[in-house]
Write a protein that holds these residues in place. Structure first.
Motif, PDB file in Angstrom:
ATOM      1  N   ARG A  60      30.723  43.801  40.901  1.00 16.02           N
ATOM      2  CA  ARG A  60      30.315  44.880  41.886  1.00 16.02           C
ATOM      3  C   ARG A  60      30.567  46.234  41.237  1.00 16.02           C
ATOM      4  O   ARG A  60      31.452  46.434  40.446  1.00 16.02           O
ATOM      5  CB  ARG A  60      31.234  44.571  43.079  1.00 16.02           C
ATOM      6  N   SER A 119      32.064  51.994  44.925  1.00 23.00           N
ATOM      7  CA  SER A 119      31.440  53.003  46.263  1.00 23.00           C
ATOM      8  C   SER A 119      31.535  54.387  45.851  1.00 23.00           C
ATOM      9  O   SER A 119      32.217  54.777  44.632  1.00 23.00           O
ATOM     10  CB  SER A 119      32.260  52.824  47.308  1.00 23.00           C
ATOM     11  N   PRO A 147      43.035  47.128  54.362  1.00 20.99           N
ATOM     12  CA  PRO A 147      42.321  46.122  54.591  1.00 20.99           C
ATOM     13  C   PRO A 147      42.366  45.022  53.363  1.00 20.99           C
ATOM     14  O   PRO A 147      42.235  45.468  52.072  1.00 20.99           O
ATOM     15  CB  PRO A 147      40.940  46.396  54.689  1.00 20.99           C
ATOM     16  N   ARG A 148      42.826  43.947  53.475  1.00 19.04           N
ATOM     17  CA  ARG A 148      42.756  42.871  52.136  1.00 19.04           C
ATOM     18  C   ARG A 148      41.599  42.439  51.903  1.00 19.04           C
ATOM     19  O   ARG A 148      40.817  41.888  52.791  1.00 19.04           O
ATOM     20  CB  ARG A 148      43.925  41.954  52.548  1.00 19.04           C
ATOM     21  N   ILE A 149      41.198  42.046  50.809  1.00 22.11           N
ATOM     22  CA  ILE A 149      40.239  41.469  50.335  1.00 22.11           C
ATOM     23  C   ILE A 149      40.378  40.242  49.117  1.00 22.11           C
ATOM     24  O   ILE A 149      41.417  40.369  48.429  1.00 22.11           O
ATOM     25  CB  ILE A 149      38.927  42.307  49.565  1.00 22.11           C
ATOM     26  N   ASP A 173      36.062  39.287  45.101  1.00 23.80           N
ATOM     27  CA  ASP A 173      35.316  40.321  45.863  1.00 23.80           C
ATOM     28  C   ASP A 173      35.475  41.808  45.585  1.00 23.80           C
ATOM     29  O   ASP A 173      34.695  42.702  45.959  1.00 23.80           O
ATOM     30  CB  ASP A 173      35.277  40.172  47.290  1.00 23.80           C
ATOM     31  N   MET A 174      36.765  41.909  44.611  1.00 21.06           N
ATOM     32  CA  MET A 174      37.043  43.318  44.371  1.00 21.06           C
ATOM     33  C   MET A 174      36.021  43.977  43.628  1.00 21.06           C
ATOM     34  O   MET A 174      35.257  43.437  42.813  1.00 21.06           O
ATOM     35  CB  MET A 174      38.331  43.269  43.674  1.00 21.06           C
ATOM     36  N   ARG A 175      36.066  45.234  43.556  1.00 18.95           N
ATOM     37  CA  ARG A 175      35.340  46.273  42.969  1.00 18.95           C
ATOM     38  C   ARG A 175      35.947  47.497  42.184  1.00 18.95           C
ATOM     39  O   ARG A 175      37.179  47.849  42.876  1.00 18.95           O
ATOM     40  CB  ARG A 175      34.106  46.807  43.873  1.00 18.95           C
ATOM     41  N   ASP A 179      39.393  49.565  44.003  1.00 17.84           N
ATOM     42  CA  ASP A 179      40.155  48.815  44.742  1.00 17.84           C
ATOM     43  C   ASP A 179      41.565  48.687  44.134  1.00 17.84           C
ATOM     44  O   ASP A 179      41.889  48.798  42.961  1.00 17.84           O
ATOM     45  CB  ASP A 179      39.870  47.058  44.895  1.00 17.84           C
ATOM     46  N   ARG A 189      41.513  47.246  49.886  1.00 22.33           N
ATOM     47  CA  ARG A 189      40.415  48.349  49.581  1.00 22.33           C
ATOM     48  C   ARG A 189      40.458  49.553  50.518  1.00 22.33           C
ATOM     49  O   ARG A 189      40.390  49.356  51.997  1.00 22.33           O
ATOM     50  CB  ARG A 189      39.009  47.514  49.973  1.00 22.33           C
ATOM     51  N   ASP A 216      38.722  52.268  51.139  1.00 22.96           N
ATOM     52  CA  ASP A 216      37.294  52.573  52.033  1.00 22.96           C
ATOM     53  C   ASP A 216      36.543  51.351  52.407  1.00 22.96           C
ATOM     54  O   ASP A 216      35.265  51.466  52.579  1.00 22.96           O
ATOM     55  CB  ASP A 216      36.498  53.380  50.959  1.00 22.96           C
ATOM     56  N   LYS A 217      37.251  50.315  52.834  1.00 25.61           N
ATOM     57  CA  LYS A 217      36.513  49.179  53.850  1.00 25.61           C
ATOM     58  C   LYS A 217      35.983  49.642  54.834  1.00 25.61           C
ATOM     59  O   LYS A 217      36.799  49.965  55.796  1.00 25.61           O
ATOM     60  CB  LYS A 217      37.349  47.998  53.639  1.00 25.61           C
TER      61      LYS A 217
END
Length: 378
Positions: free
Chosen positions: A259, A262, A319-321, A325-327, A330, A375, A377-378
Motif C-alpha cells: 500500500r 496517505s 487505532p491498531r491495524i 494491512d500496514m502502509r 504507520d 495508524r 491517521d486512520k
C-alpha cells in the motif's frame, strides 16, 4: 470552605507558580612471622601488615576464577539494559507530559481566579451602591415609596424602573453567589492539580534515576571490552538484527503489503527520514536529537496529526491495524512492554531512533520483536 480564605489560598498558589553487618572471619593460630614480614611490619614507611599480600593474591585469584562471559552474552546483557532504559524513558516522558498538562491547567485556573476576584469586587461595589441608594431614600423599598406618592403619574412612570431595579439587584446577588462558588471550585481544582503535578515530578525523578543507572551499567559493560571486541560486538548486533529480519521476511509477512502512504503519512515520513544521522538522547524530541517516540510523535505533529508522546501511549490510544494491512507512515510498536517504536517506510524497513550511543537510522521492520502496528491517521 471560607470563600475569602479559599481565594487567598489560590492566589498564594499562583504566586508559588511564578516563583549489613560484615561477617566475622575466623583465623587459625598465627605462625611466627618471617623475617621479611617482620621488617615490613616494623617499617613505618610501609603500612602493609602481615597477611595483606596473601589476601590481595586470593582476591586476584578469585576474580580470575570467575567464568568470563562470551561476547554474545555481553551483547544480550547490554541489550537488556538498554531495553530497561527505554521502558524507563517512556515512564519519564509520560510523567513529563502529564506534569506539563497539570501545570498549564494550574495557570488557567489561576487566571480564572484573578478574573473572579475582580468580578466579585465589581459586584460588591454594585450591591453597595444599591444599598446606599436605599439608605438615602429613607430605607423604604422603592415600591413602598411609590405607593406613598401623591402623584399618580410618578407612580405609573416608576413601576417599570422599580421592576428593573429589583431584577438588577437580584441579578447582582445571583452573579455574586455564582462567582464566589466558582472561586471555591477553582481553588479546589488548583490544589488537586498541584498535588498531581508534584506526584508526576517524583515519577519523573525516579524514572530519570532508573534510566541513568541502566545506561551507566550498559556503558560500563561496553567499556570493559577491547577495541576489537567492541567492533565484534557491533557486528553481533547487526547479525542478530539480520537474523530476525530474515526470519520475519521468510514468514511471508510482506506478501500482501504494497500500500501507498496517505498524504499526511508522506509528510510524516519526510520529516522522520530527514532526521537520519541525529543522535538518540532519552527524553529528546528534537530538533537536534530524539528518542524513539520523540521522533515518531514529532514526525506526525509535522504532518498536522498530533499523537501521544510515548510509544506505550501510542500503542494504547492509536487505532491498531493488522501487519498485512500496514502502509508507509504507520508506527510499528516493539517488545512486550511497548517500549520501542519505529515508523514503517515501506519495503520491509523502518526509520527509528535505536538507543543511547546510536543515531536515527534505517533498520529492518522485523529486526526486533513486533508487538503490533498503529495508524495515526486512520
Amino acid at each position: 470552605m471560607n470563600r475569602r480564605h479559599c481565594a487567598a489560598a489560590a492566589i498564594t498558589l499562583v504566586c508559588a507558580l511564578t516563583v549489613l553487618t560484615a561477617p566475622v572471619e575466623a583465623f587459625a593460630a598465627p605462625s611466627p612471622p618471617s623475617p621479611a614480614a617482620s621488617r615490613h611490619a616494623s617499617d613505618p614507611k610501609n603500612p602493609v601488615g602481615p597477611g595483606t599480600g596473601a589476601k590481595t593474591k586470593a582476591k586476584k585469584q578469585s576474580k580470575a576464577s570467575e567464568p568470563k562471559k562470551s561476547l554474545e552474552e555481553v551483547r544480550e546483557e547490554i541489550e537488556a539494559l538498554y531495553r530497561k532504559a527505554g521502558a524507563a524513558t517512556d515512564a519519564y516522558n509520560l510523567a513529563a507530559e502529564k506534569a506539563k498538562k497539570q501545570s498549564d491547567e494550574i495557570v488557567r485556573l489561576a487566571r480564572a481566579i484573578v478574573v473572579g476576584r475582580a468580578k466579585i469586587t465589581e459586584l460588591k461595589s454594585q450591591a453597595g451602591a444599591q444599598a446606599r441608594e436605599q439608605y438615602r431614600s429613607g430605607g423604604l423599598p422603592p415600591g413602598a415609596q411609590l405607593m406613598l406618592s401623591d402623584d399618580p403619574q410618578l407612580f405609573l412612570d416608576g413601576v417599570n424602573r422599580v421592576r428593573e431595579g429589583q431584577q438588577a439587584a437580584r441579578g447582582v446577588l445571583g452573579e455574586l453567589t455564582r462567582t464566589q462558588q466558582n472561586l471555591e471550585t477553582y481553588s479546589k481544582d488548583a490544589s488537586t492539580n498541584w498535588e498531581k503535578l508534584e506526584a508526576n515530578r517524583l515519577k519523573q525523578a525516579e524514572a530519570k534515576k532508573e534510566i541513568k543507572e541502566q545506561i551507566a551499567a550498559a556503558k560500563k559493560l561496553e567499556s570493559r571490552l577491547e577495541k576489537e571486541e567492541r567492533a565484534r560486538l557491533l557486528k553481533l548486533e547487526q547479525e542478530a538484527a539480520y537474523k530476525m529480519q530474515t526470519a520475519w521476511l521468510s514468514s511471508g509477512a510482506l506478501k500482501d503489503i504494497n500500500r501507498e502512504a496517505s498524504a499526511s503519512g508522506k509528510k510524516a515520513l519526510a520529516f522522520a527520514t530527514a532526521q537520519i544521522g541525529k543522535p538518540y538522547v532519552w527524553g529528546a524530541e528534537g530538533p537536534d536529537s530524539y528518542d524513539c517516540s520523540g521522533l515518531t510523535s514529532q514526525a506526525w505533529a509535522a504532518a498536522g496529526r498530533p499523537i501521544p508522546r510515548t510509544s506505550q501511549e501510542q500503542w494504547r490510544l492509536l487505532p491498531r491495524i493488522a501487519i498485512k494491512d500496514m502502509r508507509p507512515g504507520d508506527l510499528i510498536i516493539y517488545h512486550d512492554d511497548a517500549s520501542h517504536v519505529g515508523m514503517y517506510i515501506g519495503d520491509g524497513a523502518i526509520v527509528h531512533a535505536p538507543r543511547p550511543g546510536r543515531d536515527v537510522t534505517l533498520a529492518g521492520a522485523g529486526s526486533m520483536r513486533i508487538l503490533g502496528v498503529v495508524r495515526p491517521d486512520k
